[in-house]
Write a protein that holds these residues in place. Structure first.
Motif, short mmCIF file in Angstrom:
data_model
loop_
_atom_site.label_atom_id
_atom_site.label_comp_id
_atom_site.label_asym_id
_atom_site.label_seq_id
_atom_site.Cartn_x
_atom_site.Cartn_y
_atom_site.Cartn_z
N PRO A 21 38.31 30.75 25.23
CA PRO A 21 39.31 30.02 26.02
C PRO A 21 38.81 29.79 27.45
O PRO A 21 38.19 30.68 28.04
N LEU A 22 39.09 28.61 27.99
CA LEU A 22 38.64 28.28 29.34
C LEU A 22 39.17 29.28 30.36
O LEU A 22 38.48 29.64 31.31
N ARG A 23 40.38 29.77 30.11
CA ARG A 23 40.96 30.77 31.02
C ARG A 23 40.06 31.99 31.14
O ARG A 23 39.87 32.54 32.23
N ASP A 24 39.48 32.43 30.02
CA ASP A 24 38.61 33.61 30.04
C ASP A 24 37.34 33.35 30.83
O ASP A 24 36.86 34.22 31.57
N THR A 25 36.78 32.15 30.67
CA THR A 25 35.57 31.79 31.41
C THR A 25 35.85 31.75 32.91
O THR A 25 35.05 32.24 33.72
N VAL A 26 36.99 31.18 33.27
CA VAL A 26 37.39 31.10 34.68
C VAL A 26 37.65 32.50 35.23
O VAL A 26 37.27 32.83 36.36
N VAL A 61 42.86 28.08 36.13
CA VAL A 61 42.74 28.93 37.33
C VAL A 61 44.02 29.74 37.49
O VAL A 61 43.98 30.96 37.74
N ARG A 62 45.16 29.07 37.33
CA ARG A 62 46.46 29.75 37.46
C ARG A 62 46.58 30.87 36.41
O ARG A 62 47.02 31.98 36.72
N GLU A 63 46.17 30.56 35.19
CA GLU A 63 46.24 31.56 34.11
C GLU A 63 45.29 32.73 34.38
O GLU A 63 45.65 33.90 34.17
N ALA A 64 44.09 32.41 34.87
CA ALA A 64 43.12 33.46 35.17
C ALA A 64 43.61 34.38 36.28
O ALA A 64 43.44 35.60 36.22
N LEU A 65 44.26 33.80 37.28
CA LEU A 65 44.78 34.61 38.39
C LEU A 65 45.87 35.57 37.90
O LEU A 65 45.98 36.70 38.40
N GLN A 66 46.66 35.13 36.93
CA GLN A 66 47.68 36.01 36.36
C GLN A 66 47.03 37.21 35.68
O GLN A 66 47.50 38.35 35.81
N TRP A 67 45.95 36.96 34.94
CA TRP A 67 45.25 38.06 34.27
C TRP A 67 44.53 38.95 35.27
O TRP A 67 44.45 40.17 35.10
N LEU A 68 44.00 38.36 36.33
CA LEU A 68 43.33 39.15 37.36
C LEU A 68 44.34 40.04 38.09
O LEU A 68 44.01 41.16 38.50
N LYS A 69 45.56 39.55 38.23
CA LYS A 69 46.62 40.38 38.81
C LYS A 69 46.92 41.55 37.88
O LYS A 69 47.06 42.70 38.33
N LYS A 70 47.02 41.26 36.59
CA LYS A 70 47.31 42.30 35.60
C LYS A 70 46.26 43.41 35.65
O LYS A 70 46.57 44.60 35.51
N ASP A 71 44.99 43.01 35.88
CA ASP A 71 43.90 43.98 35.93
C ASP A 71 43.65 44.52 37.34
O ASP A 71 42.65 45.19 37.58
N GLU A 72 44.54 44.16 38.27
CA GLU A 72 44.53 44.68 39.65
C GLU A 72 43.30 44.27 40.46
O GLU A 72 42.83 45.00 41.32
N TRP A 73 42.81 43.06 40.18
CA TRP A 73 41.75 42.48 41.01
C TRP A 73 42.36 41.52 42.04
O TRP A 73 41.71 41.19 43.04
N VAL A 74 43.56 41.06 41.76
CA VAL A 74 44.23 40.06 42.60
C VAL A 74 45.68 40.49 42.82
O VAL A 74 46.30 41.08 41.94
N ASP A 75 46.19 40.20 44.01
CA ASP A 75 47.60 40.43 44.32
C ASP A 75 48.30 39.08 44.43
O ASP A 75 47.78 38.18 45.10
N LEU A 76 49.43 38.92 43.76
CA LEU A 76 50.23 37.70 43.86
C LEU A 76 51.45 37.99 44.73
O LEU A 76 52.26 38.86 44.40
N ARG A 77 51.56 37.28 45.84
CA ARG A 77 52.65 37.50 46.79
C ARG A 77 53.60 36.30 46.75
O ARG A 77 53.20 35.18 47.10
N PRO A 78 54.83 36.52 46.31
CA PRO A 78 55.80 35.41 46.22
C PRO A 78 55.92 34.65 47.54
O PRO A 78 56.11 35.25 48.60
#
Length: 228
Positions: A21-26, A61-78
């Motif tokens: 999936p492209l999300r995984d590559t991103v 990119v949006r999907e990848a950022l969600q997964w990166l947040k899940k794995d604690e590499w990225v923080d999403l701030r509302p």
């Protein structure tokens, strides 16, 4: 009669591989930018800019950022967006402390199981690391360091230990990148002594040297971040 029974043996067993999936590559591309330090802790991650950089649409990119947040590499701030996670001193201390325990045992077992071929491989990796250090190529230094430690863990012959070390390896690389330059020659001198102990099958000394080596990296990282 089924279709597979009519096909030549071997051909019937082939299956069409599913594209990644492209999300995984991103995900992997952004993660590598984070680990390498090209994207700094606390840096704002703009979907449009990342999409242009990677040559994809904003959706993966949006999907990848969600997964990166899940794995604690990225923080999403509302209301503000995505930011590269800034590890706390406690996070780094805990992970690097666990690394010390695992890799000290890896070194001990590697010494017990060492072969001439394995030692020759470690010396080749060491040589590349020193050359990269002299060339001031931080990326190559970090890569050689990761390869050397991974090879020592492989030499341990312990599958479970290999799997546990692999789980934390990416974060170790992330923490090591900003201190690779300051650790410099001292780190590779420690590697040289470690390889020597493993080659002599001195398991206790190999474990002690690895323990001291990884602790030096942990202390350097924590001290450097306390100053910044």
């Amino acid at each position: 009669m089924s279709l597979t029974s009519k096909l030549p043996q071997g051909l019937a067993a082939r299956q069409v591989s599913r594209p990644v999936p492209l999300r995984d590559t991103v995900y992997e591309a952004i993660l590598e930018l984070i680990i390498s330090g090209e994207l700094k802790p606390g840096q704002h991650l703009v979907e449009k800019e990342l999409a242009e950089l990677l040559g994809v649409s904003r959706q993966p990119v949006r999907e990848a950022l969600q997964w990166l947040k899940k794995d604690e590499w990225v923080d999403l701030r509302p209301g503000y967006g995505a930011f590269v996670h800034s590890p706390t001193p406690e996070e780094a201390d805990q992970l690097l402390g666990v690394r010390t325990l695992l890799e000290a045992e890896s070194a001990r077992l590697a010494a017990l199981n060492s072969t001439k071929k394995g030692i020759a491989e470690l010396k080749q990796i060491y040589k590349r690391g020193v050359q990269a250090l002299k060339a001031d190529d931080v990326e190559a230094v970090v890569a050689a360091n990761a390869e050397l430690h991974a090879r020592i863990t492989e030499m341990s012959g312990n599958k479970v230990l290999n799997e546990l070390v692999a789980q934390i390896n990416r974060r170790v690389r992330w923490y090591h990148t900003p201190v690779a330059k300051s650790r410099g020659k001292k780190s590779w001198d420690e590697h040289s002594a470690l390889i020597d102990a493993i080659g002599k099958k001195d398991a206790d000394r190999a474990a002690q040297l690895m323990r001291e080596h990884t602790e030096h990296t942990r202390e350097t990282y924590l001290a450097q971040n306390a100053e910044s």
